[in-house]
Scaffold this motif. Structure first.
Motif, PDB file in Angstrom:
ATOM      1  N   CYS A 410       0.827  -1.210   0.000  1.00 60.26           N
ATOM      2  CA  CYS A 410       0.000   0.000   0.000  1.00 60.26           C
ATOM      3  C   CYS A 410       0.862   1.262   0.000  1.00 60.26           C
ATOM      4  O   CYS A 410       0.455   2.296  -0.553  1.00 60.26           O
ATOM      5  N   CYS A 411       2.028   1.200   0.601  1.00 56.69           N
ATOM      6  CA  CYS A 411       2.941   2.359   0.572  1.00 56.69           C
ATOM      7  C   CYS A 411       3.388   2.662  -0.862  1.00 56.69           C
ATOM      8  O   CYS A 411       3.463   3.826  -1.279  1.00 56.69           O
ATOM      9  N   TRP A 415       2.395   6.061  -3.161  1.00 56.35           N
ATOM     10  CA  TRP A 415       3.393   6.884  -3.851  1.00 56.35           C
ATOM     11  C   TRP A 415       3.101   6.974  -5.345  1.00 56.35           C
ATOM     12  O   TRP A 415       3.147   8.062  -5.931  1.00 56.35           O
ATOM     13  N   ARG A 416       2.778   5.859  -5.954  1.00 56.97           N
ATOM     14  CA  ARG A 416       2.571   5.846  -7.402  1.00 56.97           C
ATOM     15  C   ARG A 416       1.298   6.577  -7.818  1.00 56.97           C
ATOM     16  O   ARG A 416       1.229   7.142  -8.910  1.00 56.97           O
ATOM     17  N   TYR A 417       0.281   6.561  -6.984  1.00 57.08           N
ATOM     18  CA  TYR A 417      -1.007   7.152  -7.358  1.00 57.08           C
ATOM     19  C   TYR A 417      -1.311   8.418  -6.572  1.00 57.08           C
ATOM     20  O   TYR A 417      -2.467   8.793  -6.416  1.00 57.08           O
ATOM     21  N   ILE A 620       6.509  -4.234 -11.616  1.00 55.67           N
ATOM     22  CA  ILE A 620       6.544  -5.211 -10.526  1.00 55.67           C
ATOM     23  C   ILE A 620       7.800  -5.076  -9.677  1.00 55.67           C
ATOM     24  O   ILE A 620       7.837  -5.553  -8.530  1.00 55.67           O
ATOM     25  N   LEU A 621       8.828  -4.390 -10.191  1.00 52.57           N
ATOM     26  CA  LEU A 621      10.060  -4.254  -9.418  1.00 52.57           C
ATOM     27  C   LEU A 621       9.802  -3.524  -8.098  1.00 52.57           C
ATOM     28  O   LEU A 621      10.303  -3.916  -7.043  1.00 52.57           O
ATOM     29  N   GLY A 622       9.022  -2.451  -8.159  1.00 56.89           N
ATOM     30  CA  GLY A 622       8.712  -1.708  -6.934  1.00 56.89           C
ATOM     31  C   GLY A 622       7.922  -2.537  -5.942  1.00 56.89           C
ATOM     32  O   GLY A 622       8.177  -2.500  -4.730  1.00 56.89           O
ATOM     33  N   TYR A 623       6.959  -3.301  -6.451  1.00 55.04           N
ATOM     34  CA  TYR A 623       6.158  -4.144  -5.559  1.00 55.04           C
ATOM     35  C   TYR A 623       6.994  -5.273  -4.965  1.00 55.04           C
ATOM     36  O   TYR A 623       6.818  -5.632  -3.786  1.00 55.04           O
ATOM     37  N   MET A 624       7.880  -5.854  -5.756  1.00 56.58           N
ATOM     38  CA  MET A 624       8.740  -6.915  -5.234  1.00 56.58           C
ATOM     39  C   MET A 624       9.697  -6.376  -4.168  1.00 56.58           C
ATOM     40  O   MET A 624       9.963  -7.041  -3.165  1.00 56.58           O
ATOM     41  N   LEU A 625      10.183  -5.159  -4.377  1.00 55.46           N
ATOM     42  CA  LEU A 625      11.032  -4.532  -3.361  1.00 55.46           C
ATOM     43  C   LEU A 625      10.246  -4.330  -2.070  1.00 55.46           C
ATOM     44  O   LEU A 625      10.759  -4.576  -0.966  1.00 55.46           O
ATOM     45  N   ALA A 626       8.982  -3.908  -2.210  1.00 54.55           N
ATOM     46  CA  ALA A 626       8.129  -3.736  -1.026  1.00 54.55           C
ATOM     47  C   ALA A 626       7.907  -5.060  -0.311  1.00 54.55           C
ATOM     48  O   ALA A 626       7.934  -5.135   0.929  1.00 54.55           O
ATOM     49  N   LEU A 627       7.697  -6.127  -1.080  1.00 57.22           N
ATOM     50  CA  LEU A 627       7.507  -7.445  -0.468  1.00 57.22           C
ATOM     51  C   LEU A 627       8.758  -7.900   0.270  1.00 57.22           C
ATOM     52  O   LEU A 627       8.673  -8.485   1.361  1.00 57.22           O
ATOM     53  N   LEU A 628       9.930  -7.638  -0.309  1.00 58.69           N
ATOM     54  CA  LEU A 628      11.175  -8.028   0.352  1.00 58.69           C
ATOM     55  C   LEU A 628      11.372  -7.246   1.645  1.00 58.69           C
ATOM     56  O   LEU A 628      11.840  -7.799   2.655  1.00 58.69           O
ATOM     57  N   VAL A 629      11.016  -5.954   1.634  1.00 59.68           N
ATOM     58  CA  VAL A 629      11.096  -5.147   2.865  1.00 59.68           C
ATOM     59  C   VAL A 629      10.167  -5.738   3.925  1.00 59.68           C
ATOM     60  O   VAL A 629      10.548  -5.920   5.090  1.00 59.68           O
ATOM     61  N   GLY A 630       8.943  -6.076   3.515  1.00 63.33           N
ATOM     62  CA  GLY A 630       8.008  -6.693   4.454  1.00 63.33           C
ATOM     63  C   GLY A 630       8.505  -8.030   4.959  1.00 63.33           C
ATOM     64  O   GLY A 630       8.346  -8.354   6.147  1.00 63.33           O
ATOM     65  N   LEU A 631       9.113  -8.809   4.075  1.00 63.38           N
ATOM     66  CA  LEU A 631       9.659 -10.113   4.473  1.00 63.38           C
ATOM     67  C   LEU A 631      10.770  -9.955   5.503  1.00 63.38           C
ATOM     68  O   LEU A 631      10.827 -10.714   6.488  1.00 63.38           O
TER      69      LEU A 631
END
Length: 645
Positions: A410-411, A415-417, A620-631
């Motif tokens: 969601c972060c 930012w994107r929208y 998807i790169l931004g979303y994958m980075l967000a998932l890795l941060v969450g992980l």
């Protein structure tokens, strides 16, 4: 389409020899006629066997649902448990798995790695498909005698509650393998190119023969054989497009037959053991439940309510996508089914508002990874069955990690929208929100009923799925009035096919894991992992990297079955809570599963969204980075997974 090309080549050869040209059309027509007759026979046999098999699995799955629901009623309502219900359910379950695997092979629905197919020509892709079929047929031929021997040996065993010969159950193995062999052969004939099919069979037979001739060479190599069979052979077969379950089976058969004195009967026994956990019966039941939710309109009702709440804010529908996937995820047993239930409802309006299709498919794939721990996830059930971790604890621990990853996604959305134009968007009135909520209440209640029933110990994961099925039937028929009885049989067949594909992987992966354990690899791995500098932190970091890679190559379930029994005892010895470790492992696999270029989940999201994979690569790169941060956050803070246990 390939036959004319080959024929024209033959024509040129004949032309160069003068008078032979006049005979070429007749020769080709005779060959084409014979091939057409073979294809017609194969088509007819495929339809006949397929129809009979579909009727059988529909009856089996219906019987399982009714039997388990009757057991729940007898125990919790009438207080008179049916003592033989679990035994009969287990017996029917093995038949469902084996016949479902045969249907999956007939329909080409066994899980396989096809990401590299995009980089080869259509002709080469067809050759690889033929080789994959030939390799699958080879495994069936190699193991079929052992399945017969297994059924004969089990005949002397009597079941404790029903006092029946266990041959009634064990006979599912030879029947299932026999049908898989028939369908693999029929699919090869139906390729339409006899030369291609024969070439594929010859290539596979050649490799089998070479390995057999090299048997004296393997004997002195020791643990190097593990790399040859379980790394090289598995990698080559998986990347060639051989279904994952058959790749595991071929590697295991080759290792045991060529480097040990273990009989093939052991492989069949381990496959049986792998799919015999009664908890795994919840897999087909939850898959069927997920299809019911989509068919009855319950998923649409959930999404519509969330859209009425958030549709007027910047990026609102993308937040709805994240929330909707959280609600419906895990119930179907298939991420593709989860995505298919949500995307068609939201994507048209998102596109109308100007959202780019690449960003939409990227977020859809990311939410697939984000919701891997949401109960009642099939991955959670699998990890509990192979490692002994409490299913109820996993169901409790999986909720908050999904929320953490949702927040990180969601972060990125915010930012994107941040500059989205909302001038044409109308905010839903309180009355509209209220109506949408009332319509969605029965649908929203279902996931919470399922999860609370398991967590509170009211019912097991297997039993509660039948409660959900009957709940969905009643609500769909009486409340939503969207119950199409004509769709039930196709849904039962689809459930059997998907479940057979999943569970056959578990079976062959169990046999491979047993081989690794017997070789001493488990002890060596445990020693090496315990000696990592940095203790539990290093072990956790290595596990994340390893399971991201494994999730990309093997998908979640086979990776869990293979490496769960090896790594979980090490985690426990290092003082890591197993529920916490389970969440980290599952999320890491989810990232790998949905991350391009190899993650097959990403391509499933593209197929469902009807969007080119290229469009979502950058977003998807931004979303994958967000998932890795969450992980990393989930891995660093054990309380997120264990705080509510």
């Amino acid at each position: 389409m390939r036959v004319p090309t080959m024929a024209s080549g033959g024509m040129a050869a004949h032309d160069s020899r003068g008078s032979a040209t006049s005979h070429a059309p007749f020769g080709r027509s005779v060959e084409s006629s014979r091939q057409g007759v073979l294809q017609a026979i194969a088509d007819g046999a495929d339809k006949l066997f397929g129809h009979i098999l579909e009727v059988c699995v529909s009856i089996l799955l219906t019987a399982e649902i009714l039997l388990l629901f009757a057991g729940v009623l007898a125990r919790y309502v009438f207080l008179k448990p049916i003592i033989w219900s679990d035994e009969l359910a287990s017996m029917l379950f093995l038949w469902l798995v084996m016949l479902g695997s045969a249907i999956a092979l007939r329909r080409g629905e066994h899980m396989r790695m096809t990401a590299l197919f995009a980089f080869v020509s259509p002709r080469m892709r067809a050759h690889l498909d033929a080789i994959a079929l030939a390799a699958s047929l080879e495994l069936v031929v190699l193991l079929f005698p052992a399945t017969l021997e297994y059924a004969i040996e089990e005949a002397i065993v009597r079941t404790p509650a029903m006092d029946l010969s266990n041959a009634w159950r064990a006979s599912a193995a030879p029947v299932g393998f026999g049908l898989m062999g028939i369908f693999a052969l029929l699919r090869l004939v139906r390729l339409g190119d006899a030369r291609q099919a024969l070439t594929a069979l010859a290539i596979v037979a050649l490799f089998v023969g070479i390995f057999w001739l090299l048997k004296p060479v393997f004997a002195p190599l020791g643990n190097v054989n593990l790399i040859i069979f379980f790394v090289v052979v598995v990698a080559c077969t998986v990347f060639t497009g051989v279904p994952i379950a058959f790749s595991f089976g071929l590697a295991t058969f080759g290792y045991l037959m060529l480097t040990t004195r273990t009989p093939p009967l052991i492989i069949v026994g381990r496959i049986d053991e792998g799919v015999s956990h009664l908890i795994l019966l919840s897999v087909p039941l939850f898959v069927f439940l997920g299809q019911l939710i989509e068919m009855t309109g319950m998923a649409r009702a959930m999404v519509t309510f969330l859209a009425s709440l958030l549709g007027h804010v910047r990026g609102g529908l993308l937040y709805v996508l994240v929330g909707a996937m959280y609600l419906v995820s895990g119930i179907s047993g298939s991420k593709a089914a989860d995505m298919a239930a949500v995307a068609p409802v939201l994507f048209p309006e998102m596109k109308r508002r100007g959202a780019k299709e690449g960003d939409l498919v990227a977020l859809l794939a990311a939410t697939g990874a984000q919701t891997e721990t949401i109960p009642p996830s099939i991955v959670l059930i699998t990890i509990g069955s192979v490692t002994g971790v409490s299913i109820a604890a996993l169901f409790t621990g999986g909720l908050l990690p999904g929320v953490i990853l949702a927040i990180t996604l969601c972060c990125v959305i915010a930012w994107r929208y941040r500059n989205e134009d909302l001038s044409l968007v109308r905010r839903a009135s309180a009355n509209e929100i209220g109506k949408a909520f009332l319509l969605a209440v029965p649908a929203i209640a279902l996931p919470f009923v399922i999860r609370s029933a398991v967590i509170e110990g009211v019912a097991t994961a297997t039993e509660v799925s039948t409660i959900g099925i009957f709940y969905s039937i009643v609500v769909g028929a009486l409340f939503y009035r969207q119950f199409d009885w004509r769709r039930i049989k196709p849904m039962l067949v689809e459930t059997a096919s998907l479940s057979g594909a999943i569970l056959f992987i578990i079976g062959t992966a169990t046999s491979m894991a047993w081989s690794l354990t017997q070789s001493g690899f488990s002890r060596s791995l445990a020693v090496a992992m315990k000696q990592l500098p940095g203790g539990s932190a290093s072990f956790m970091a290595v596990s994340i990297v390893a399971f991201v890679v494994l999730g990309s190559v093997l998908e979640g379930i086979p990776a869990i079955v293979l490496f769960g029994p090896l790594l979980f005892p090490i985690a426990q010895a290092l003082g890591i809570d197993l529920v916490h470790y389970s969440m980290v492992v599952i999320l890491a696999m989810g990232v790998g599963l949905f991350a391009p270029p190899f993650g097959v989940g990403y391509y499933a999201a593209c197929a469902i969204s009807r969007v080119s994979p290229d469009a979502g690569m950058r977003p998807i790169l931004g979303y994958m980075l967000a998932l890795l941060v969450g992980l990393v956050i989930v891995a660093s803070v054990p309380w997120i997974s264990t705080g509510f246990l």
